[in-house]
Write a protein that holds these residues in place. Structure first.
Motif, PDB file in Angstrom:
ATOM      1  N   HIS A   1     -15.191  -6.245   3.093  1.00 29.19           N
ATOM      2  CA  HIS A   1     -13.914  -5.857   2.504  1.00 29.19           C
ATOM      3  C   HIS A   1     -14.077  -5.144   1.168  1.00 29.19           C
ATOM      4  O   HIS A   1     -13.106  -4.806   0.534  1.00 29.19           O
ATOM      5  CB  HIS A   1     -13.027  -7.091   2.324  1.00 29.19           C
ATOM      6  N   ASP A   2     -15.324  -4.954   0.755  1.00 31.40           N
ATOM      7  CA  ASP A   2     -15.535  -4.276  -0.530  1.00 31.40           C
ATOM      8  C   ASP A   2     -15.392  -2.775  -0.371  1.00 31.40           C
ATOM      9  O   ASP A   2     -16.329  -2.015  -0.529  1.00 31.40           O
ATOM     10  CB  ASP A   2     -16.935  -4.568  -1.084  1.00 31.40           C
ATOM     11  N   ALA A   3     -14.176  -2.365  -0.055  1.00 29.57           N
ATOM     12  CA  ALA A   3     -13.953  -0.944   0.220  1.00 29.57           C
ATOM     13  C   ALA A   3     -14.165  -0.085  -1.016  1.00 29.57           C
ATOM     14  O   ALA A   3     -14.351   1.108  -0.927  1.00 29.57           O
ATOM     15  CB  ALA A   3     -12.531  -0.745   0.747  1.00 29.57           C
TER      16      ALA A   3
ATOM     17  N   GLY B 168     -28.834  -4.639  -2.192  1.00 25.96           N
ATOM     18  CA  GLY B 168     -28.121  -3.492  -2.719  1.00 25.96           C
ATOM     19  C   GLY B 168     -26.686  -3.740  -3.120  1.00 25.96           C
ATOM     20  O   GLY B 168     -26.335  -3.546  -4.267  1.00 25.96           O
ATOM     21  N   LYS B 169     -25.842  -4.191  -2.213  1.00 24.73           N
ATOM     22  CA  LYS B 169     -24.398  -4.155  -2.484  1.00 24.73           C
ATOM     23  C   LYS B 169     -23.969  -5.164  -3.551  1.00 24.73           C
ATOM     24  O   LYS B 169     -24.411  -6.308  -3.535  1.00 24.73           O
ATOM     25  CB  LYS B 169     -23.629  -4.415  -1.192  1.00 24.73           C
ATOM     26  N   PRO B 170     -23.074  -4.749  -4.432  1.00 25.09           N
ATOM     27  CA  PRO B 170     -22.579  -5.679  -5.445  1.00 25.09           C
ATOM     28  C   PRO B 170     -21.472  -6.584  -4.904  1.00 25.09           C
ATOM     29  O   PRO B 170     -20.895  -6.315  -3.850  1.00 25.09           O
ATOM     30  CB  PRO B 170     -22.007  -4.748  -6.511  1.00 25.09           C
ATOM     31  N   THR B 171     -21.204  -7.659  -5.625  1.00 25.11           N
ATOM     32  CA  THR B 171     -20.102  -8.563  -5.305  1.00 25.11           C
ATOM     33  C   THR B 171     -19.001  -8.337  -6.333  1.00 25.11           C
ATOM     34  O   THR B 171     -19.263  -8.427  -7.539  1.00 25.11           O
ATOM     35  CB  THR B 171     -20.571 -10.033  -5.391  1.00 25.11           C
ATOM     36  N   PRO B 172     -17.779  -8.021  -5.911  1.00 20.40           N
ATOM     37  CA  PRO B 172     -16.722  -7.750  -6.896  1.00 20.40           C
ATOM     38  C   PRO B 172     -16.336  -9.009  -7.664  1.00 20.40           C
ATOM     39  O   PRO B 172     -16.339 -10.109  -7.116  1.00 20.40           O
ATOM     40  CB  PRO B 172     -15.557  -7.244  -6.048  1.00 20.40           C
ATOM     41  N   PHE B 173     -16.035  -8.837  -8.932  1.00 18.81           N
ATOM     42  CA  PHE B 173     -15.452  -9.896  -9.751  1.00 18.81           C
ATOM     43  C   PHE B 173     -13.958  -9.603  -9.796  1.00 18.81           C
ATOM     44  O   PHE B 173     -13.495  -8.783 -10.583  1.00 18.81           O
ATOM     45  CB  PHE B 173     -16.077  -9.877 -11.151  1.00 18.81           C
ATOM     46  N   ASP B 174     -13.215 -10.225  -8.882  1.00 20.58           N
ATOM     47  CA  ASP B 174     -11.788  -9.944  -8.785  1.00 20.58           C
ATOM     48  C   ASP B 174     -11.009 -10.737  -9.829  1.00 20.58           C
ATOM     49  O   ASP B 174     -11.227 -11.940 -10.008  1.00 20.58           O
ATOM     50  CB  ASP B 174     -11.269 -10.286  -7.379  1.00 20.58           C
ATOM     51  N   VAL B 175     -10.099 -10.048 -10.505  1.00 22.32           N
ATOM     52  CA  VAL B 175      -9.223 -10.671 -11.499  1.00 22.32           C
ATOM     53  C   VAL B 175      -7.787 -10.322 -11.124  1.00 22.32           C
ATOM     54  O   VAL B 175      -7.552  -9.400 -10.331  1.00 22.32           O
ATOM     55  CB  VAL B 175      -9.565 -10.176 -12.925  1.00 22.32           C
ATOM     56  N   PRO B 176      -6.791 -11.042 -11.654  1.00 22.20           N
ATOM     57  CA  PRO B 176      -5.399 -10.749 -11.280  1.00 22.20           C
ATOM     58  C   PRO B 176      -5.034  -9.291 -11.561  1.00 22.20           C
ATOM     59  O   PRO B 176      -5.465  -8.719 -12.562  1.00 22.20           O
ATOM     60  CB  PRO B 176      -4.590 -11.697 -12.178  1.00 22.20           C
ATOM     61  N   LYS B 177      -4.222  -8.729 -10.674  1.00 21.48           N
ATOM     62  CA  LYS B 177      -3.876  -7.306 -10.780  1.00 21.48           C
ATOM     63  C   LYS B 177      -3.100  -6.985 -12.057  1.00 21.48           C
ATOM     64  O   LYS B 177      -3.038  -5.843 -12.483  1.00 21.48           O
ATOM     65  CB  LYS B 177      -3.081  -6.851  -9.551  1.00 21.48           C
ATOM     66  N   GLU B 178      -2.545  -8.000 -12.712  1.00 20.50           N
ATOM     67  CA  GLU B 178      -1.793  -7.785 -13.956  1.00 20.50           C
ATOM     68  C   GLU B 178      -2.724  -7.631 -15.171  1.00 20.50           C
ATOM     69  O   GLU B 178      -2.275  -7.311 -16.274  1.00 20.50           O
ATOM     70  CB  GLU B 178      -0.862  -8.969 -14.223  1.00 20.50           C
ATOM     71  N   THR B 179      -4.014  -7.891 -14.978  1.00 17.61           N
ATOM     72  CA  THR B 179      -4.965  -7.871 -16.093  1.00 17.61           C
ATOM     73  C   THR B 179      -4.946  -6.514 -16.800  1.00 17.61           C
ATOM     74  O   THR B 179      -4.894  -5.466 -16.167  1.00 17.61           O
ATOM     75  CB  THR B 179      -6.391  -8.166 -15.573  1.00 17.61           C
TER      76      THR B 179
ATOM     77  N   ASP C 104     -10.956   7.987  -3.827  1.00 16.85           N
ATOM     78  CA  ASP C 104     -11.040   8.417  -2.430  1.00 16.85           C
ATOM     79  C   ASP C 104      -9.829   7.975  -1.630  1.00 16.85           C
ATOM     80  O   ASP C 104      -9.717   8.278  -0.449  1.00 16.85           O
ATOM     81  CB  ASP C 104     -12.270   7.797  -1.750  1.00 16.85           C
ATOM     82  N   GLY C 105      -8.967   7.179  -2.258  1.00 14.86           N
ATOM     83  CA  GLY C 105      -7.834   6.625  -1.523  1.00 14.86           C
ATOM     84  C   GLY C 105      -8.164   5.326  -0.815  1.00 14.86           C
ATOM     85  O   GLY C 105      -7.371   4.819  -0.020  1.00 14.86           O
ATOM     86  N   THR C 106      -9.340   4.751  -1.090  1.00 14.47           N
ATOM     87  CA  THR C 106      -9.728   3.485  -0.449  1.00 14.47           C
ATOM     88  C   THR C 106      -9.066   2.321  -1.177  1.00 14.47           C
ATOM     89  O   THR C 106      -9.208   2.189  -2.396  1.00 14.47           O
ATOM     90  CB  THR C 106     -11.258   3.310  -0.513  1.00 14.47           C
ATOM     91  N   PRO C 107      -8.335   1.463  -0.441  1.00 15.08           N
ATOM     92  CA  PRO C 107      -7.651   0.336  -1.086  1.00 15.08           C
ATOM     93  C   PRO C 107      -8.639  -0.592  -1.796  1.00 15.08           C
ATOM     94  O   PRO C 107      -9.774  -0.756  -1.347  1.00 15.08           O
ATOM     95  CB  PRO C 107      -6.967  -0.392   0.074  1.00 15.08           C
ATOM     96  N   ASN C 108      -8.179  -1.187  -2.886  1.00 13.81           N
ATOM     97  CA  ASN C 108      -9.031  -2.107  -3.630  1.00 13.81           C
ATOM     98  C   ASN C 108      -8.178  -3.254  -4.160  1.00 13.81           C
ATOM     99  O   ASN C 108      -8.032  -3.434  -5.359  1.00 13.81           O
ATOM    100  CB  ASN C 108      -9.711  -1.361  -4.783  1.00 13.81           C
ATOM    101  N   MET C 109      -7.577  -3.984  -3.235  1.00 20.59           N
ATOM    102  CA  MET C 109      -6.783  -5.153  -3.621  1.00 20.59           C
ATOM    103  C   MET C 109      -7.105  -6.249  -2.626  1.00 20.59           C
ATOM    104  O   MET C 109      -7.102  -6.016  -1.412  1.00 20.59           O
ATOM    105  CB  MET C 109      -5.291  -4.815  -3.585  1.00 20.59           C
ATOM    106  N   ARG C 110      -7.428  -7.421  -3.130  1.00 22.12           N
ATOM    107  CA  ARG C 110      -7.765  -8.536  -2.260  1.00 22.12           C
ATOM    108  C   ARG C 110      -6.944  -9.754  -2.708  1.00 22.12           C
ATOM    109  O   ARG C 110      -7.278 -10.389  -3.713  1.00 22.12           O
ATOM    110  CB  ARG C 110      -9.274  -8.834  -2.335  1.00 22.12           C
ATOM    111  N   GLY C 111      -5.856 -10.012  -1.990  1.00 21.21           N
ATOM    112  CA  GLY C 111      -5.039 -11.185  -2.293  1.00 21.21           C
ATOM    113  C   GLY C 111      -4.502 -11.221  -3.703  1.00 21.21           C
ATOM    114  O   GLY C 111      -4.536 -12.264  -4.355  1.00 21.21           O
TER     115      GLY C 111
END
Length: 298
Positions: free
Chosen positions: A9-11, A200-211, A239-246
Motif C-alpha cells: 500500500h506504499d503507493a 530497499g523499500k522504506p516503511t512510511p511513518f504515518d501521522v494524522p493528516k491534520e499535522t 504522479d497522482g498516486t494516493p497517499n492516505m492510509r486510514g
C-alpha cells in the motif's frame, strides 16, 4: 507478512528497481513541473544528513554522499553552523576504537570541509569520528540508508524517546520553489540485505493528516514555512498516486494551496540550512539542522 502487506500500500514510494518505476519517474519529471530533469540519483546513492555535533565550542553539521563500503572512497561533508573551530581529522572506527582507515585531513571550502575516507575493512558496526583540536565526536552514519525520491534524507528524533529514530526525506524543486516531504520509520536500505526481509523499500511513518510540519532556516534568519497535506481526501503525490492510509499519511507539500510565497526559496543554485519540527498527539518530533539544496543540484 504484515510488513509485506503494508508495502503493497506504499503507493507514495517509487523505487527504481523496475521498468515501471523508471517510467513513472520519467513521467513525473516531464509532467510534475512541465519540464524534464535528466539527472537521476542512482539507487542507494544520494545525500544522507547525519545530524550535528559540538566540538571545541563550535557546532558542525555532518552528511555523507552515497554508501560507505570497504575498498571504496567515500565523502563526508562537515559544515560549521556556529563557533570558529576547524576540524583537524576524520576517520571510521569500530566500537572498540579500532580505525578502519587512516585519519584524513580535509579539503576546505569556506567553512565547509570534505573528508574522503577509504575504509580497508568491512564497515558493519563502524561509526564516523570527527576530531576538532583534542576533542572527538562519534556519529552513526546510518549504514545502507538512502533517499529514494531524489531528496535529502536525514534523521528524525523524538523529544519523548531519546533512543527512537525515524527519517525524513525533503525534496526542493528549485525551478518552482516547492517542497515535498516523506516521513519514514525505516528508510530505504541498500546493500545490507534489507530489514524485515524486504530489501530497499522504506516503511512510511504515518501521522494524522491534520499535522502541520514547520520548517525554519538558520541560514535565512526570520524565514519559516509550513508544509501540509495536498488535500485531506487522497493526498496524491505529483504522479497522482494516493497517499492516505486510514486518516494518516507520510507525505506533505509546500506551498500547495496555503498561499505561502515560495519566491525566496526558488532557484537551482539556492542553498540553505534547514530544520524541521512537528507535533503528533502532544509529542514533538524534530531534526538537527542540515544543508538543503534543490534536487537539480544533487
Amino acid at each position: 507478512e504484515v510488513a509485506m502487506a503494508t508495502f503493497e500500500h506504499d503507493a507514495d514510494i517509487t523505487l527504481r528497481d523496475d521498468d515501471a518505476g523508471a517510467k513513472k519517474q520519467k513521467t513525473e519529471q516531464e509532467n510534475g513541473h512541465g519540464h524534464s530533469h535528466e539527472h537521476r540519483t542512482k539507487p542507494g546513492e544520494g545525500i544522507v544528513a547525519l545530524g550535528t555535533v559540538t566540538l571545541g565550542g563550535a557546532t558542525f553539521m555532518i552528511d555523507r554522499e552515497g554508501q560507505i563500503e570497504a575498498g571504496k572512497e567515500s565523502t563526508f561533508g562537515v559544515e560549521l553552523i556556529s563557533g570558529t573551530a576547524t576540524p583537524s581529522a576524520a576517520w571510521l572506527a569500530n566500537p572498540d576504537g579500532a580505525k578502519l582507515c587512516e585519519p584524513v585531513t580535509s579539503e576546505d571550502h569556506n567553512l565547509h570541509w570534505h573528508f574522503k575516507v577509504l575504509p580497508l575493512m568491512p564497515v558493519k558496526k563502524s561509526k564516523f569520528v570527527l576530531r576538532v583540536g583534542t576533542e572527538e565526536a562519534v556519529v552513526d552514519f546510518v549504514r545502507g540508508a538512502a533517499p529514494c525520491n531524489d531528496g535529502i534524507l536525514t534523521v528524525l528524533k523524538a523529544a519523548h524517546a531519546a533512543e527512537w529514530r525515524g527519517y525524513l526525506e525533503l525534496k526542493l524543486h528549485g525551478d518552482a520553489g516547492d517542497l515535498e516531504l516523506w516521513l519514514y520509520t525505516v528508510p530505504a536500505v541498500f546493500g545490507v540485505g534489507g530489514w524485515g526481509g524486504v530489501s530497499g523499500k522504506p516503511t512510511p511513518f504515518d501521522v494524522p493528516k491534520e499535522t502541520v510540519v514547520r520548517l525554519s532556516f538558520p541560514s535565512h534568519p526570520g524565514k519559516t514555512l509550513e508544509m501540509r497535506v495536498r488535500n485531506t481526501d487522497k493526498n496524491e503525490d505529483e504522479d497522482g498516486t494516493p497517499n492516505m492510509r486510514g486518516g494518516g499519511t507520510n507525505y506533505f507539500i509546500f506551498p500547495g494551496e496555503t498561499g505561502q510565497d515560495p519566491e525566496w526559496i526558488k532557484g537551482e543554485t539556492w542553498r540553505g540550512v534547514a530544520t524541521l519540527a512537528f507535533e503528533v498527539d502532544g509529542k514533538s518530533y524534530a531534526c538537527d539542522p542540515f544543508v538543503l539544496v534543490p534536487h537539480e543540484a544533487l
